[in-house]
Design a protein around this motif. Structure first.
Motif, PDB file in Angstrom:
ATOM      1  N   ALA A  48       0.830  -1.205   0.000  1.00 37.66           N
ATOM      2  CA  ALA A  48       0.000   0.000   0.000  1.00 37.66           C
ATOM      3  C   ALA A  48       0.863   1.253   0.000  1.00 37.66           C
ATOM      4  N   LEU A  49       1.953   1.241   0.764  1.00 39.33           N
ATOM      5  CA  LEU A  49       2.855   2.391   0.781  1.00 39.33           C
ATOM      6  C   LEU A  49       3.572   2.553  -0.556  1.00 39.33           C
ATOM      7  N   ARG A  50       3.978   1.459  -1.181  1.00 40.40           N
ATOM      8  CA  ARG A  50       4.575   1.560  -2.516  1.00 40.40           C
ATOM      9  C   ARG A  50       3.564   2.141  -3.498  1.00 40.40           C
ATOM     10  N   HIS A  51       2.331   1.706  -3.390  1.00 43.65           N
ATOM     11  CA  HIS A  51       1.259   2.198  -4.250  1.00 43.65           C
ATOM     12  C   HIS A  51       1.064   3.706  -4.053  1.00 43.65           C
ATOM     13  N   ALA A  52       1.058   4.128  -2.789  1.00 39.42           N
ATOM     14  CA  ALA A  52       0.886   5.551  -2.477  1.00 39.42           C
ATOM     15  C   ALA A  52       2.038   6.376  -3.031  1.00 39.42           C
ATOM     16  N   MET A  53       3.256   5.870  -2.922  1.00 38.23           N
ATOM     17  CA  MET A  53       4.417   6.604  -3.418  1.00 38.23           C
ATOM     18  C   MET A  53       4.391   6.740  -4.937  1.00 38.23           C
ATOM     19  N   ALA A  54       3.890   5.722  -5.613  1.00 37.90           N
ATOM     20  CA  ALA A  54       3.762   5.816  -7.067  1.00 37.90           C
ATOM     21  C   ALA A  54       2.666   6.807  -7.451  1.00 37.90           C
ATOM     22  N   THR A  55       1.632   6.884  -6.641  1.00 38.19           N
ATOM     23  CA  THR A  55       0.524   7.800  -6.923  1.00 38.19           C
ATOM     24  C   THR A  55       0.904   9.244  -6.628  1.00 38.19           C
ATOM     25  N   TYR A  56       1.739   9.451  -5.601  1.00 39.54           N
ATOM     26  CA  TYR A  56       2.188  10.794  -5.203  1.00 39.54           C
ATOM     27  C   TYR A  56       3.721  10.860  -5.286  1.00 39.54           C
ATOM     28  N   PRO A  57       4.274  10.856  -6.498  1.00 38.75           N
ATOM     29  CA  PRO A  57       5.729  10.759  -6.642  1.00 38.75           C
ATOM     30  C   PRO A  57       6.493  11.984  -6.159  1.00 38.75           C
ATOM     31  N   TYR A  58       5.829  13.122  -5.997  1.00 36.90           N
ATOM     32  CA  TYR A  58       6.517  14.338  -5.575  1.00 36.90           C
ATOM     33  C   TYR A  58       6.344  14.648  -4.086  1.00 36.90           C
ATOM     34  N   SER A  59       5.519  13.871  -3.398  1.00 39.44           N
ATOM     35  CA  SER A  59       5.335  14.092  -1.964  1.00 39.44           C
ATOM     36  C   SER A  59       6.524  13.523  -1.197  1.00 39.44           C
ATOM     37  N   THR A  60       6.805  14.112  -0.042  1.00 41.68           N
ATOM     38  CA  THR A  60       8.022  13.758   0.693  1.00 41.68           C
ATOM     39  C   THR A  60       7.793  12.696   1.753  1.00 41.68           C
TER      40      THR A  60
END
Length: 317
Positions: free
Chosen positions: A124-136
């Motif tokens: 889920a965290l990998r999915h979130a990072m792909a969805t929000y690639p510019y968030s820190t």
């Protein structure tokens, strides 16, 4: 009397050299050049490997610095319960300009296979990072938890460098009470990519913060490795996390452990809270740890009083 004279030799042409020498010399110089480039590359890349600083990428305007990741088991939770969880997260995100990423355990069923569904946090965290690639920052928070102090931004409460430095628990047994592996005493806030807490028994992954970057992807891939999911740990992903943090210094070198109540206070009915881990008024988060699997407890009933308290705080702040 005549003396024998040595035979005449033709004088060597000026500047003559062996025909083999230039080829040997060129080969030698080429080898030196290749080695020099290799050494330079290694010296350039090593300091940047798992660096906490991300490449200088300009994020689009309006990009949220923090994404709250909530994994919901929709087959086990009622619509009214889910609605309250979503309301709680959306109110908090709106106040501070953060984003929410709501997902379901069923979205990762094929990846998890026969392992417990609680392993869904990693994909889920990998999915979130792909969805929000510019968030820190990505704040993973269990669906069995509420953000109780909506006025506290995650930045001022935890992520600010000076604040984090003051909270970090150094030279602490990684797994309580007496793990021989301890958090690094020399770690600085600038080195931190992962912020977690312990309860009275283990590292507690129901509420933690992860910084986007190469380290985050490495950490999530390692944690979700099929070997650990198939190992049948008694506490599934929690014991998998205990293992990789203790035995992989690369993880420990980026981990800050903070007091439980900073990020992960347990409700009064939750087992295994740390010595000072039970929720008190004003705490940032309350979590109903193991409410779904402890006999005699009901997650929705347990949440109700905290939900009403949160509503009153949200209206007054």
């Amino acid at each position: 009397m005549q003396f024998a004279l040595p035979p005449r030799r033709s004088p060597a042409p000026p500047y003559a050299h062996s025909s083999r020498f230039p080829r040997y010399r060129r080969k030698q110089l080429k080898t030196v050049a290749v080695l020099a480039i290799a050494v330079f590359t290694i010296l350039y890349l090593l300091p940047r490997l798992f660096s906490s600083s991300s490449p200088s990428v300009v994020a689009p305007a309006g990009t949220a610095s923090v994404v709250i990741v909530t994994v919901i088991d929709r087959e086990q939770l009622s619509e009214s319960y889910i609605k309250k969880i979503v309301e709680n997260r959306e109110d908090y995100a709106k106040r501070h300009g953060y984003a929410n990423f709501f997902t379901s355990t069923s979205d990762y069923a094929d990846a998890i296979n026969d392992a417990p569904q609680t392993w869904a946090a990693a994909p889920a965290l990998r999915h979130a990072m792909a969805t929000y690639p510019y968030s820190t920052y990505f704040f993973h928070l269990s669906a069995h938890a509420l953000i109780m102090n909506p006025s506290k931004s995650l930045k001022s409460h935890l992520l600010d460098k000076a604040r984090l430095e003051s909270l970090m628990l150094k030279d602490l047994p990684v797994v309580p009470p007496d793990s021989i592996i301890r958090t690094f005493s020399h770690l600085k806030a600038n080195d931190v990519d992962l912020i977690m807490t312990q309860d009275g028994e283990d590292i507690s992954p129901g509420s933690f913060v992860l910084r986007q970057g190469d380290f985050a992807r490495f950490f999530l891939d390692l944690w979700f490795d099929p070997l650990y999911r198939s190992y049948m740990f008694a506490k599934a992903e929690t014991h998998g996390l205990d293992h990789i943090i203790q035995w992989h210094p690369t993880i420990l070198a980026r981990l800050a452990m903070v007091p439980q109540r900073i990020l992960n206070s347990y409700s009064k009915d939750s087992p295994s809270a740390g010595a000072d881990g039970t929720y008190q008024d004003g705490d940032f988060v309350v979590r109903f740890h193991l409410c779904e699997s402890t006999q005699g407890r009901d997650c929705e009933d347990e949440m109700e009083s905290y939900y009403k308290l949160w509503q009153s705080k949200a209206k007054s702040q």
